[in-house]
Write an enzyme that holds these catalytic residues in place. Structure first.
Site, PDB file in Angstrom:
ATOM      1  N   ASP A  81      13.209  26.750  31.773  1.00 50.27           N
ATOM      2  CA  ASP A  81      13.567  26.868  33.186  1.00 50.27           C
ATOM      3  C   ASP A  81      12.552  27.688  33.975  1.00 50.27           C
ATOM      4  OD1 ASP A  81      15.832  25.568  32.284  1.00 50.27           O
ATOM      5  OD2 ASP A  81      17.160  26.670  33.620  1.00 50.27           O
ATOM      6  N   CYS A 122      17.401  28.707  24.327  1.00 60.58           N
ATOM      7  CA  CYS A 122      17.249  28.895  25.767  1.00 60.58           C
ATOM      8  C   CYS A 122      18.295  28.166  26.602  1.00 60.58           C
ATOM      9  CB  CYS A 122      15.825  28.566  26.184  1.00 60.58           C
ATOM     10  SG  CYS A 122      14.666  29.856  25.628  1.00 60.58           S
ATOM     11  N   ASP A 123      18.067  28.193  27.913  1.00 60.33           N
ATOM     12  CA  ASP A 123      19.112  28.031  28.916  1.00 60.33           C
ATOM     13  C   ASP A 123      20.034  26.826  28.746  1.00 60.33           C
ATOM     14  OD1 ASP A 123      17.408  30.020  29.818  1.00 60.33           O
ATOM     15  OD2 ASP A 123      17.723  29.552  31.916  1.00 60.33           O
ATOM     16  N   CYS A 195      13.944  35.101  27.249  1.00 60.95           N
ATOM     17  CA  CYS A 195      13.535  36.178  28.166  1.00 60.95           C
ATOM     18  C   CYS A 195      14.439  37.395  28.042  1.00 60.95           C
ATOM     19  CB  CYS A 195      13.504  35.664  29.589  1.00 60.95           C
ATOM     20  SG  CYS A 195      12.235  34.418  29.868  1.00 60.95           S
ATOM     21  N   GLU A 491      17.924  25.804  40.127  1.00 57.34           N
ATOM     22  CA  GLU A 491      18.069  27.255  40.184  1.00 57.34           C
ATOM     23  C   GLU A 491      17.273  27.792  41.365  1.00 57.34           C
ATOM     24  OE1 GLU A 491      16.921  28.909  36.442  1.00 57.34           O
ATOM     25  OE2 GLU A 491      18.857  28.491  35.524  1.00 57.34           O
ATOM     26  N   SER A 517      19.236  31.371  38.659  1.00 55.15           N
ATOM     27  CA  SER A 517      18.752  31.775  37.350  1.00 55.15           C
ATOM     28  C   SER A 517      19.540  32.984  36.882  1.00 55.15           C
ATOM     29  CB  SER A 517      17.265  32.122  37.443  1.00 55.15           C
ATOM     30  OG  SER A 517      16.864  32.889  36.337  1.00 55.15           O
TER      31      SER A 517
END
Length: 616
Positions: A81, A122-123, A195, A491, A517
């Site tokens: 992302d 991840c996302d 992250c 986002e 986000s």
């Protein structure tokens, strides 16, 4: 007693062709009759949260084989992302969740796999795999790649912690020199892993712990730390046990829908509110609940948000703490322990280890456990060495952070806020609700009233913000960016980051039918439902209209009479085929995205596909 699904392809003379093909993959006579377990990996070199996963599938597979199963690995896609942010690539992020869920279903059902180990991070990858797991309802364990170490750099003779958002803010701030911006950029993301703040990826990996589908430590143990290897080894062994329990002992408690029950979903959302997690988790939990056929809605989230305090504060809501600090303070089980002592959790739930919540807390809550190995695991810390390798260091904190009065994780008595980190607002242009991450909102703007500045795309809003057209007191409205209207529900990290860059982070509000986000903070209100493209009242807002936001009272209002709103709706409908579409936006939308948009529901339904359109 259920029969192994894989027997469909491995038993009987009529399956000679299938067995011949299985043999070509390396299976032998002794393997037929064993459970076939899918290792669902998501390795890619595009994403730092997944760049280190290539060999981890093999690690899990070896343990499956050693424990009496047959392991077969396949890969899903994975969108970053952060790299897709701020341009047309972000249109593809949320739709990739459905593709991941579908691809897992396709592979597992096409080959009649008996169970899964999902290696996500991840996302959209963790949510996509979670949706597939609950849809398929076969034994599963999640083990994610783990969080990135926080970045560090020296500015003004002071060492500060950094993450991706800092690089974005500094890069857009005209007051920051090129040298300083470059220094922050080079320092912000030092290792592999998701992250380093409580962004969407880490929030979701924490929630799989609360749902009971992953092991203690999964959400917070660093990607680089050698201790994380044990989670992968354990997953390979444990999935064979779960699989045999279900298929050979008819024990349905091993199935994900019986582990991730409604009570577990409520616990997961309670955790999310308490830790100030990403607003995207609301979207993904709603979607996962639908796959599990659980009646879990925005109304449930609203009720929880009114009684759960904020017990943990992590980047982007503060730069003091990142995921490595959450882990040192006891990780997910540290937060759940405090919530349990506050009487805010459902205790009659189990996890993939077969432990009840009280049993899990007794063993893994650092404030009560007597297990020195557990305490050692939670002292796993960062090395501060740039790397893309998993398990590459074994540094440890000298001590645990068990200070529940002033540490990273707080007790109820010393909560950061008696109100939780997420809230659901309702009003005359968010009849089905919208979401705000209150953990990132300054106390001075919990109530905010101002004139609307309306934009029909993220790009248009960014241009206005950076061009000085948005001023103190404005309410920025970005519409037609919902699941259907975008399509893909982009986002809005760049608009919120650029508001900060322009010194407006505590002076403006931003409202959208898109999403934010996990790195977003400030008065950022997303998921407005119904969205503009579905006839939502947000499509009727005009420049200069007054919007009143009242987070303590969970209210958001367009200050117009019902008669004026009705007149505007009539005018919108008069546009015919152009009704509920942007007037001036020029955007190329691919056939694949148009197909997604044709079935997409608004955010209050998790942005899942509208089953009624498919006869479901």
């Amino acid at each position: 007693m259920p029969k192994y699904r894989s027997a469909t392809t491995t038993y009987g003379r009529n399956m000679a062709g299938a067995r011949a093909l299985w043999r070509a993959t390396g299976m032998t006579d002794s393997d037929f009759g064993k459970p076939i377990i899918a290792v669902v990996n998501s390795f890619t070199q595009f994403v730092p949260g997944h760049v280190h996963l290539r060999d981890l599938g093999k690690l899990v597979a070896e343990q499956i084989e050693a424990s009496g199963g047959v392991a077969k690995e396949f890969n899903t896609i994975a969108v970053d992302d952060g790299i897709a942010m701020g341009h047309g690539g972000m249109l593809y992020s949320l739709p990739s969740r459905e593709l991941i869920a579908d691809s897992v279903e396709y592979m597992v059902n096409a080959h009649c796999a008996d169970a899964m180990v999902c290696i996500s991070n991840c996302d959209k990858i963790t949510p996509g795999m979670l949706m597939a797991s609950l849809r398929l309802n076969i034994p599963v364990i999640f083990v994610s790649g783990g969080p990135m170490e926080a970045g560090k750099t020296k500015l003004s003779d002071k060492i500060i912690k950094l993450d991706l958002v800092d690089a974005m803010i500094q890069g857009a701030d005209p007051k920051v020199s090129d040298d300083q911006s470059n220094q922050v950029e080079r320092s912000a993301c030092p290792t592999c892993g998701s992250c380093s703040g409580m962004f969407t990826a880490n929030s979701m990996n924490c929630l799989t712990e609360a749902l009971g589908l992953s092991q203690p430590g999964n959400g917070s143990l660093l990607a680089t730390h050698a201790d994380r290897k044990q989670l992968f080894l354990n997953a390979g062994k444990r999935i064979v046990e779960l699989t045999k329990r279900y298929y050979e002992q008819n024990d349905e408690s091993a199935l994900p829908r019986n582990i991730a029950s409604k009570a577990a979903f409520e616990n997961a959302m309670t955790l999310d509110i308490a830790m100030g997690g990403s607003t995207n988790t609301v979207l993904h939990l709603l979607a996962a609940a639908q796959e599990a056929e659980i009646d879990f809605t925005m109304s449930d989230i609203d009720k929880l948000s009114r009684k759960v305090p904020q017990l943990c504060k992590v980047a982007p809501s503060t730069q003091k703490y990142h995921m490595e600090d959450v882990h040192r303070a006891g990780g997910v089980l540290g937060i759940l322990g405090e919530l349990d002592r506050a009487g805010l959790l459902n205790r009659n739930v189990k996890n993939v280890l077969g432990l009840t919540l009280p049993q899990t807390l007794e063993q893994y809550d650092i404030t009560v456990t007597q297990d020195e190995a557990v305490k050692k695991m939670f002292r796993a810390g960062p090395a501060g060495i740039r790397t893309t390798q998993a398990f590459s260091q074994d540094c440890r904190w000298d001590s645990l952070d068990d200070d529940r009065a002033a540490g990273c994780i707080r007790s109820l008595e010393y909560a950061y806020s008696k109100d939780g980190g997420l809230a659901v607002l309702y009003g005359n242009f968010a009849e089905n609700g919208c979401i705000v991450k209150t953990a990132g909102v300054d106390d001075s703007i919990l109530k905010f009233t101002g004139p609307a500045k309306v934009y029909e795309s993220q790009d248009e809003a960014v241009e206005a913000i950076l061009g000085g057209k948005v001023v103190e007191g404005d309410v920025v409205v970005i519409r037609y960016e919902g699941p259907k209207g975008g399509p893909g529900m982009q986002e809005m990290l760049y608009p919120t980051s650029f508001l900060k860059s322009m010194g407006l982070g505590k002076a403006c509000a931003l409202i959208t039918d898109g999403r934010f986000s996990g790195g977003t903070s400030g008065l950022s209100i997303g998921h407005v439902s119904p969205e503009a493209a579905s006839g939502g009242t947000i499509a009727l807002i005009e420049d200069g209209d007054t919007i009143a936001i009242d987070i303590p009272n969970r209210s958001i209002q367009l200050q117009l009479s019902e008669a004026e709103i009705a007149a505007r709706r009539e005018a919108q409908e008069a546009r015919g085929d152009k009704a509920w579409t942007p007037k001036n936006r020029q955007r190329q939308v691919s056939f694949a995205l148009r197909a997604y948009a044709s079935l997409a529901t608004s955010a209050d339904k998790g942005a899942v596909r509208d089953k009624s359109k498919l006869g479901g």
